[in-house]
Design an enzyme around this catalytic site. Structure first.
Site, PDB file in Angstrom:
ATOM      1  N   TRP A 166       0.880  -1.190   0.000  1.00 53.72           N
ATOM      2  CA  TRP A 166       0.000   0.000   0.000  1.00 53.72           C
ATOM      3  C   TRP A 166       0.911   1.231   0.000  1.00 53.72           C
ATOM      4  O   TRP A 166       1.816   1.332   0.840  1.00 53.72           O
ATOM      5  CB  TRP A 166      -0.865  -0.059   1.259  1.00 53.72           C
ATOM      6  CG  TRP A 166      -1.811   1.081   1.453  1.00 53.72           C
ATOM      7  CD1 TRP A 166      -2.729   1.551   0.556  1.00 53.72           C
ATOM      8  CD2 TRP A 166      -1.949   1.882   2.641  1.00 53.72           C
ATOM      9  NE1 TRP A 166      -3.435   2.584   1.118  1.00 53.72           N
ATOM     10  CE2 TRP A 166      -2.983   2.821   2.390  1.00 53.72           C
ATOM     11  CE3 TRP A 166      -1.323   1.913   3.884  1.00 53.72           C
ATOM     12  CZ2 TRP A 166      -3.381   3.763   3.332  1.00 53.72           C
ATOM     13  CZ3 TRP A 166      -1.723   2.839   4.824  1.00 53.72           C
ATOM     14  CH2 TRP A 166      -2.737   3.756   4.544  1.00 53.72           C
ATOM     15  N   ASP A 247      -0.315  -4.991   9.647  1.00 53.05           N
ATOM     16  CA  ASP A 247      -1.297  -3.997   9.218  1.00 53.05           C
ATOM     17  C   ASP A 247      -2.579  -4.773   8.916  1.00 53.05           C
ATOM     18  O   ASP A 247      -2.650  -5.518   7.930  1.00 53.05           O
ATOM     19  CB  ASP A 247      -0.770  -3.277   7.966  1.00 53.05           C
ATOM     20  CG  ASP A 247      -1.746  -2.213   7.482  1.00 53.05           C
ATOM     21  OD1 ASP A 247      -2.841  -2.086   8.065  1.00 53.05           O
ATOM     22  OD2 ASP A 247      -1.401  -1.502   6.513  1.00 53.05           O
ATOM     23  N   LYS A 283     -12.992  -0.483   6.347  1.00 51.66           N
ATOM     24  CA  LYS A 283     -13.589  -1.373   5.341  1.00 51.66           C
ATOM     25  C   LYS A 283     -14.619  -2.307   5.961  1.00 51.66           C
ATOM     26  O   LYS A 283     -15.730  -2.417   5.464  1.00 51.66           O
ATOM     27  CB  LYS A 283     -12.514  -2.221   4.652  1.00 51.66           C
ATOM     28  CG  LYS A 283     -11.184  -1.528   4.448  1.00 51.66           C
ATOM     29  CD  LYS A 283     -11.154  -0.630   3.255  1.00 51.66           C
ATOM     30  CE  LYS A 283      -9.868   0.170   3.280  1.00 51.66           C
ATOM     31  NZ  LYS A 283      -9.588   0.892   2.084  1.00 51.66           N
TER      32      LYS A 283
HETATM   33  C1  LIG Z   1      -3.083  -2.002   3.599  1.00 51.45           C
HETATM   34  C2  LIG Z   1      -3.792  -0.840   4.178  1.00 51.45           C
HETATM   35  N1  LIG Z   1      -3.435  -0.392   5.375  1.00 51.45           N
HETATM   36  C3  LIG Z   1      -4.032   0.638   5.954  1.00 51.45           C
HETATM   37  C4  LIG Z   1      -5.056   1.304   5.337  1.00 51.45           C
HETATM   38  C5  LIG Z   1      -5.620   2.441   6.087  1.00 51.45           C
HETATM   39  O1  LIG Z   1      -6.876   2.855   5.889  1.00 51.45           O
HETATM   40  P1  LIG Z   1      -7.605   3.742   7.000  1.00 51.45           P
HETATM   41  O2  LIG Z   1      -6.659   4.773   7.440  1.00 51.45           O
HETATM   42  O3  LIG Z   1      -8.810   4.242   6.325  1.00 51.45           O
HETATM   43  O4  LIG Z   1      -7.942   2.789   8.100  1.00 51.45           O
HETATM   44  C6  LIG Z   1      -5.466   0.897   4.061  1.00 51.45           C
HETATM   45  C7  LIG Z   1      -6.514   1.603   3.322  1.00 51.45           C
HETATM   46  O5  LIG Z   1      -6.733   1.462   2.150  1.00 51.45           O
HETATM   47  C8  LIG Z   1      -4.830  -0.212   3.482  1.00 51.45           C
HETATM   48  O6  LIG Z   1      -5.182  -0.690   2.283  1.00 51.45           O
END
Ligand SMILES: Cc1ncc(COP(=O)(O)O)c(C=O)c1O
Length: 436
Positions: A166, A247, A283
């Site tokens: 990511w 993560d 999500k």
């Molecule tokens: C791999 C991964 N980590 C972390 C996040 C963090 O998202 P958020 O800050 O909305 O929780 C995302 C969002 O797309 C992600 O794909």
């Protein structure tokens, strides 16, 4: 764009110019006194993921399709607020609540719920008080405060991140001044895991490194290690003294089952490893804009967990002071009420099921249009995304000719695809891979 923002006409110099030059890290002669003090600030590049949404919004094409951002859409391609979230909000309203500050570490009921979801209801680490849990600003904020902790208390330790990953991981660690390096992860030839490369790179890393691992539904590849491979990675981390940093942004979203999707972090904790885990409810509970998440640090010693929590609070106090209340209350209500919890699980399975359905439909549509290629990777990959292997030129054709907006690494979010758009997308992909 950048040069257009800089003042170039009639340069005049005066008092203050050297200071401003020092601020901007430019020679004094380049600084103009009657221009903005920040005239030398260059345009930042657009975000590779959220920039796609901006371009999508600007497009006038009636067929446009946004497969860039990882956000769930209904069959009608509309954002979804889960029924269980509405129920929790109604219950909260009826019971009455205030908008006072939360404690720095967050809402107690949320913290208990989140660590239980992650490690299971009978986790020894939780019972023994060995987990420092800090409510944080969703997955991103949890990772960032984790990075700040590493910068302060594990100085000089390198974080190993998968190649690819990511895109924001690089920013998060880089902006905290934490050194990061890639480990091999994806094999384009097999469109699968390069397990041998991953093991070689993590073995070659200095002992005691930090290894960032995606808990499930690896973003962007949709390729996860098998249970046997996870065990080997855990063994490797143990032997090398590496600290895994999971993560977990897609728990329940990969398979539709919260427990199955927590397999890897639970395995590592059961193997006695100390781990950090960033959690997100963007999500799985659809709370994207509420910014609900947590950083969990699982340690072998309850006193160490207390000290670590105190330091995480110290870091959070200077960043956001205390976390937002609304989304955390929703998550705590949902997990704490048996009926709502069941409803959540069924809605989550529904979202995961719709994505699995369009995966199958897309694969079939591509196989019928372009049978000389192997499209089986589409249903082998899991989670929200498919990593198509399309080149940046092919992606440009997808966007410029077909108004299919996606990231330039070839990733498409299947959560943004409906059954009715499958044929359109398949035609666009076939045109792009055949002709570009
Ligand atoms: C791999 C991964 N980590 C972390 C996040 C963090 O998202 P958020 O800050 O909305 O929780 C995302 C969002 O797309 C992600 O794909």
């Amino acid at each position: 764009m950048a040069s257009a923002m800089k003042t170039t006409a009639s340069p005049r110099y005066g008092p203050g110019a050297p200071q401003r030059a020092a601020l901007l890290n430019k020679p004094a002669a380049a600084v103009v006194t009657n221009g903005s003090r920040l005239a030398g600030v260059e345009m930042a590049p657009p975000d590779p993921i959220l920039g796609v949404s901006e371009a999508f919004k600007a497009s006038k094409d009636p067929n446009k399709l946004n497969l860039g951002v990882g956000a769930y859409r209904t069959e009608e391609l509309q954002p979804l607020v889960l029924e269980v979230v509405k129920k929790a909000e109604q219950k909260m309203l009826a019971a009455g609540y205030n908008k006072e500050y939360l404690p720095i570490e967050g809402l107690d009921a949320f913290r208990q719920a989140t660590v239980q979801l992650l490690l299971g209801s009978d986790s020894a680490a939780v019972k023994e008080g060995r987990v420092a849990v800090l409510q944080a600003l969703s997955g991103t904020g949890s990772l960032r405060v984790g990075a700040a902790f590493i910068a302060r208390f594990m100085k000089g330790t390198t974080v190993y991140i998968s190649n690819p990953t990511w895109g924001n991981h690089r920013n998060i660690f880089g902006d905290e001044g934490v050194e990061w390096k890639y480990y091999r992860y994806f094999d384009p030839d097999t469109v699968g895991l390069d397990f041998k490369g991953m093991v070689e790179d993590l073995t070659a890393a200095p002992d005691g490194s930090i290894v960032l691992l995606h808990g499930c539904a690896h973003n962007p590849t949709g390729v996860d290690p098998t249970p046997q491979q996870w065990q080997e990675i855990a063994d490797l981390c143990k032997a090398k003294g590496h600290m895994p940093f999971f993560d977990v942004a897609y728990q329940g979203f990969a398979t539709g089952d919260l427990d199955k999707d927590a397999f890897a972090p639970r395995l590592f904790v059961d193997n006695g490893l100390e781990v950090m885990v960033a959690q997100s409810y963007s999500k799985n509970l659809g709370l994207y804009g509420e910014r609900v998440g947590a950083l969990n640090v699982v340690l072998s010693d309850a006193d160490a967990a207390k000290s670590v929590l105190s330091q995480l609070k110290r870091l959070a106090r200077a960043i956001w002071s205390n976390p937002p209340t609304h989304g955390a209350r929703i998550a705590a209500e949902v997990v704490g009420d048996a009926d709502m919890f069941e409803l959540w699980k069924s809605e989550m399975a529904g979202m995961a099921g719709r994505i699995a359905k369009v995966r199958g439909e897309l694969q079939a549509a591509l196989e019928s249009r372009c049978p000389d290629r192997d499209w089986s990777f589409i249903t082998k990959q899991i989670g929200m995304f498919s990593f198509t292997g399309m080149t940046p030129q092919q992606v440009d054709n997808m966007t410029n000719k077909h108004a299919v907006f996606m990231t330039r690494d070839g990733r498409i979010s299947l959560a943004g695809l409906s059954s009715s758009k499958v044929a359109y997308l398949a035609d666009a992909i076939v045109d792009s891979v055949r002709n570009h």
